[in-house]
Design an enzyme around this catalytic site. Structure first.
Site, PDB file in Angstrom:
ATOM      1  N   CYS A 168       0.689  -1.304   0.030  1.00  0.00           N
ATOM      2  CA  CYS A 168      -0.358   0.171  -0.122  1.00  0.00           C
ATOM      3  C   CYS A 168       1.469   1.373   0.217  1.00  0.00           C
ATOM      4  O   CYS A 168       0.838   1.384  -1.019  1.00  0.00           O
ATOM      5  CB  CYS A 168      -1.025  -0.068   1.123  1.00  0.00           C
ATOM      6  SG  CYS A 168      -2.497   1.253   0.911  1.00  0.00           S
ATOM      7  N   HIS A 194      -3.715  -5.463   0.788  1.00  0.00           N
ATOM      8  CA  HIS A 194      -2.627  -5.425   2.002  1.00  0.00           C
ATOM      9  C   HIS A 194      -2.948  -6.886   1.962  1.00  0.00           C
ATOM     10  O   HIS A 194      -4.164  -7.709   2.814  1.00  0.00           O
ATOM     11  CB  HIS A 194      -3.843  -4.632   3.169  1.00  0.00           C
ATOM     12  CG  HIS A 194      -3.719  -3.509   3.097  1.00  0.00           C
ATOM     13  ND1 HIS A 194      -2.564  -3.105   3.911  1.00  0.00           N
ATOM     14  CD2 HIS A 194      -4.168  -2.288   2.553  1.00  0.00           C
ATOM     15  CE1 HIS A 194      -2.535  -1.676   4.033  1.00  0.00           C
ATOM     16  NE2 HIS A 194      -3.533  -0.954   3.152  1.00  0.00           N
ATOM     17  N   GLU A 241      -1.623  -8.651   4.324  1.00  0.00           N
ATOM     18  CA  GLU A 241      -1.199  -8.577   5.931  1.00  0.00           C
ATOM     19  C   GLU A 241      -2.067  -8.559   6.367  1.00  0.00           C
ATOM     20  O   GLU A 241      -2.127  -9.318   8.085  1.00  0.00           O
ATOM     21  CB  GLU A 241       0.167  -7.718   6.303  1.00  0.00           C
ATOM     22  CG  GLU A 241      -0.263  -6.322   6.793  1.00  0.00           C
ATOM     23  CD  GLU A 241      -0.769  -5.794   5.646  1.00  0.00           C
ATOM     24  OE1 GLU A 241      -1.388  -3.985   6.276  1.00  0.00           O
ATOM     25  OE2 GLU A 241      -0.692  -6.062   4.502  1.00  0.00           O
TER      26      GLU A 241
END
Length: 230
Positions: free
Chosen positions: A91, A179, A181
């Site tokens: 990002c 994202h 994660e």
């Protein structure tokens, strides 16, 4: 005893933690060295780290006066590229990577993109050692209002319906607008900190459970690339 491969991780703020990257590192035998900015000084060289991850954050890519560590993160990304060391920008991290390596980041003309959405891998993305680990159709989590144009010479790895440029590779550096994660606890913390009401928290959390295994594939693939280089 041989030391484990080490990944340097730049965390821009307390609420944007490595999330699923921690599980991926454990699964692949990689050690994470997290630099928590702004309290900890972001280095400008990798040193003996085998790779780099630059996470996302609420700040904009060009708020360099308010967040001086962003310029240091860009220098660190350039150092990783020069060393041919694996680097992953997520990002904001991808926007910084694009800007640092000769592309550009800019306010997204379509406005904010938030929530789970599908991205399509390009042929290069399917063949990529990191992005190619995703099983398609790939559903990913987006939360951004800035976008990037990949650097000259970069290969586009994934496209999206709202913002075309979703992932690129330039040499050893990979940038992803989404994202990988995020997990349930991380998203819950973001919503507790003031999430946009247009996207329901329940949908965000359900998507995290649904897509965790696929996201870990990407993160584990990156960790494996970094460990193999070492």
């Amino acid at each position: 005893m041989t030391a484990r491969p080490r990944l340097l991780v730049v965390q821009h703020e307390p609420s944007s933690t490595p999330g699923l990257l921690v599980e991926a590192a454990v699964a692949t035998g990689v050690e994470l060295d997290v630099v928590a900015a702004p309290d900890q000084k972001v280095p400008v060289e990798l040193g003996d780290a085998g790779g780099l991850v630059v996470l996302g954050g609420e700040m904009d890519f060009d708020e360099l006066d308010a967040y001086p560590h962003l310029e240091r993160a860009k220098t660190l990304l350039r150092d990783a590229a020069a060393r041919d060391a694996p680097a992953l920008g997520i990002c904001l991290g991808a926007q910084l990577a694009a800007d640092a390596l000769g592309g550009r980041a800019y306010p997204g003309p379509a406005g904010e993109e938030v929530g789970w959405t599908k991205v399509e891998l390009t042929a290069a993305g399917r063949a990529d050692p990191v992005l190619g680990a995703l099983v398609e159709p790939a559903e990913v989590f987006e939360w951004h209002h800035d976008a990037f144009e990949p650097p000259p010479g970069a290969v586009q790895l994934a496209t999206g319906a709202v913002y075309e440029h979703q992932a690129f590779r330039l040499g050893s550096v990979v940038g992803v607008q989404f994202h990988p994660e995020v997990d349930g606890p991380l998203l819950a913390a973001w919503w507790a900190g003031g999430a946009p009401p247009a996207y329901p928290e329940a949908d965000a959390l359900a998507g995290a459970a649904r897509n965790a295994a696929n996201a870990r594939r990407l993160l584990e693939a990156f960790c494996q690339v970094a460990a193999a280089r070492r």
